[in-house]
Design an enzyme around this catalytic site. Structure first.
Site, PDB file in Angstrom:
ATOM      1  N   LYS A  60       0.788  -1.252  -0.135  1.00 50.73           N
ATOM      2  CA  LYS A  60       0.075   0.030  -0.185  1.00 50.73           C
ATOM      3  C   LYS A  60       0.906   1.264  -0.204  1.00 50.73           C
ATOM      4  CE  LYS A  60      -4.366  -1.838   2.242  1.00 50.73           C
ATOM      5  NZ  LYS A  60      -5.032  -1.749   3.374  1.00 50.73           N
ATOM      6  N   ASP A  82       3.762  -1.033  12.648  1.00 52.40           N
ATOM      7  CA  ASP A  82       2.780  -1.754  13.007  1.00 52.40           C
ATOM      8  C   ASP A  82       2.451  -1.374  14.589  1.00 52.40           C
ATOM      9  OD1 ASP A  82       0.544  -3.447  13.615  1.00 52.40           O
ATOM     10  OD2 ASP A  82       1.689  -5.299  13.309  1.00 52.40           O
ATOM     11  N   ASN A 109      -1.290  10.055  13.048  1.00 54.58           N
ATOM     12  CA  ASN A 109      -2.606  10.094  12.451  1.00 54.58           C
ATOM     13  C   ASN A 109      -3.422   8.927  12.114  1.00 54.58           C
ATOM     14  OD1 ASN A 109      -4.444  11.340   9.781  1.00 54.58           O
ATOM     15  ND2 ASN A 109      -3.208   9.479   9.220  1.00 54.58           N
ATOM     16  N   SER A 164      -7.496  12.930  16.891  1.00 57.90           N
ATOM     17  CA  SER A 164      -8.584  12.469  17.628  1.00 57.90           C
ATOM     18  C   SER A 164      -9.782  12.258  16.906  1.00 57.90           C
ATOM     19  CB  SER A 164      -8.612  13.543  19.015  1.00 57.90           C
ATOM     20  OG  SER A 164      -9.847  13.023  19.927  1.00 57.90           O
ATOM     21  N   TYR A 203     -13.992   2.823  21.229  1.00 60.13           N
ATOM     22  CA  TYR A 203     -13.507   3.628  20.340  1.00 60.13           C
ATOM     23  C   TYR A 203     -13.583   5.166  20.822  1.00 60.13           C
ATOM     24  CZ  TYR A 203     -13.251   6.863  16.511  1.00 60.13           C
ATOM     25  OH  TYR A 203     -12.997   7.978  15.428  1.00 60.13           O
ATOM     26  N   LYS A 207      -9.968   7.667  21.766  1.00 56.95           N
ATOM     27  CA  LYS A 207     -10.147   9.028  20.965  1.00 56.95           C
ATOM     28  C   LYS A 207      -9.967  10.036  22.256  1.00 56.95           C
ATOM     29  CE  LYS A 207      -9.274   7.984  17.769  1.00 56.95           C
ATOM     30  NZ  LYS A 207      -8.232   8.461  16.829  1.00 56.95           N
TER      31      LYS A 207
END
Length: 315
Positions: A60, A82, A109, A164, A203, A207
């Site tokens: 990728k 990783d 990011n 975030s 999740y 964040k």
């Protein structure tokens, strides 16, 4: 509440106009081969920065680097990383430090979202916390010598931008339930108690964890660097690949392209003054916003930082 932006809102920040020449600057963007990360790398290359695109997949990365070169006439560099494997995180940091003396800007990011609750990192941590928070925390701590050298050479603070989301508002309870972070009976009981909301809580916790680590660096290393968190907005990207298709469709209709999502972190990294962005929560499309009040809880932040430092011993 995370910087909600209406459909007619036009960004005041324009990378082509507002970012000055970045020749001589060395930058890492984790998750830089797609979505917001790709657009971030693209704008930095257009301003002559030397950019390392950090991620797991060499294939990728090669595709992205080729595409970026066609678009910018400049070449990015691949750094294998990783974030879900702590020894691999150390290898990535050491590889970079063997190649470069300094690091001027670090974009934390990369991220994962709404993963099945049974998905864990190589060392058994919740995949969202382990990737989004723990992996980035370890990577950044290992890169502190290069960030420090950037300041020593230029007398300009190095910058750390950690992505975030407004999703941090879904964090459970006081902001972080430590029992939910590593696989085992306590986590299993926590997931069972939360039911269908467990994944959203995990999740959201990851964040708000991104905000905690950004705020931690803003104070702990304020002599050599500045640090902030950034909410990209509701953006179309691969991040929602684990979401149910019935949820993806309406999100697609109301979301923005990745070019918009890159604006908050690009503004914080290149155009905002150190005083404007340090310790702040930056929202679309490049302004300082207000995070959930729990994100300012230094007690919970300290508990999480100490927990991570303990977990990282031996790695």
């Amino acid at each position: 509440m995370g910087g909600v932006i209406g459909p007619m809102s036009k960004p005041e920040f324009e990378p082509a106009r507002d970012i000055t020449d970045l020749s001589g600057k060395i930058v890492i963007v984790t998750g830089g081969y797609s979505g917001i990360g790709y657009e971030t790398v693209k704008q930095l290359l257009l301003k002559n920065a030397k950019v390392y695109l950090a991620g797991r997949s060499p294939d990728k990365a090669a595709t992205a680097i080729e595409s970026l070169e066609l678009e910018t006439n400049r070449k990015a560099f691949f750094l294998k990383l990783d974030l879900g494997d702590l020894p691999g995180v150390r290898q990535a940091a050491e590889s970079f430090l063997n190649q470069e003396e300094k690091l001027d800007i670090l974009f934390n990011n990369a991220g994962v979202m709404n993963c099945p609750t049974d998905m864990l990192t190589q060392q058994g941590y919740d995949l969202q916390f382990g990737t989004n928070v723990l992996g980035h925390f370890f990577f950044t701590e290992l890169l502190l010598p290069a960030l420090t050298r950037s300041y020593e050479q230029s007398k300009v603070p190095a910058r750390i931008i950690t992505t975030s989301s407004a999703g941090h508002q879904m964090a459970p309870g006081s902001g972080m339930d430590l029992v939910s972070l590593k696989g085992g009976p306590e986590r299993d009981a926590w997931i069972k108690k939360k039911g269908m909301m467990a994944g959203y809580g995990l999740y959201g916790g990851s964040k708000i964890g991104n905000i905690y680590i950004a705020n931690y660096w803003a104070k702990a290393h304020s002599d050599v660097l500045v640090s902030c968190s950034a909410h990209p907005g509701l953006i179309r990207s691969e991040l929602s690949r684990h979401s149910m298709s019935c949820a993806q469709y309406p999100m697609h209709l109301i979301s923005w392209p990745a070019t918009r999502g890159a604006l908050p972190q690009l503004w914080a990294a290149t155009t905002a003054t150190p005083a404007q962005m340090n310790g702040q929560y930056v929202v679309p499309w490049g302004v300082v916003g207000q995070a959930d009040k729990r994100a300012a809880d230094e007690r919970v932040q300290t508990e999480m930082i100490e927990y991570m430092k303990e977990q990282l011993k031996g790695y």
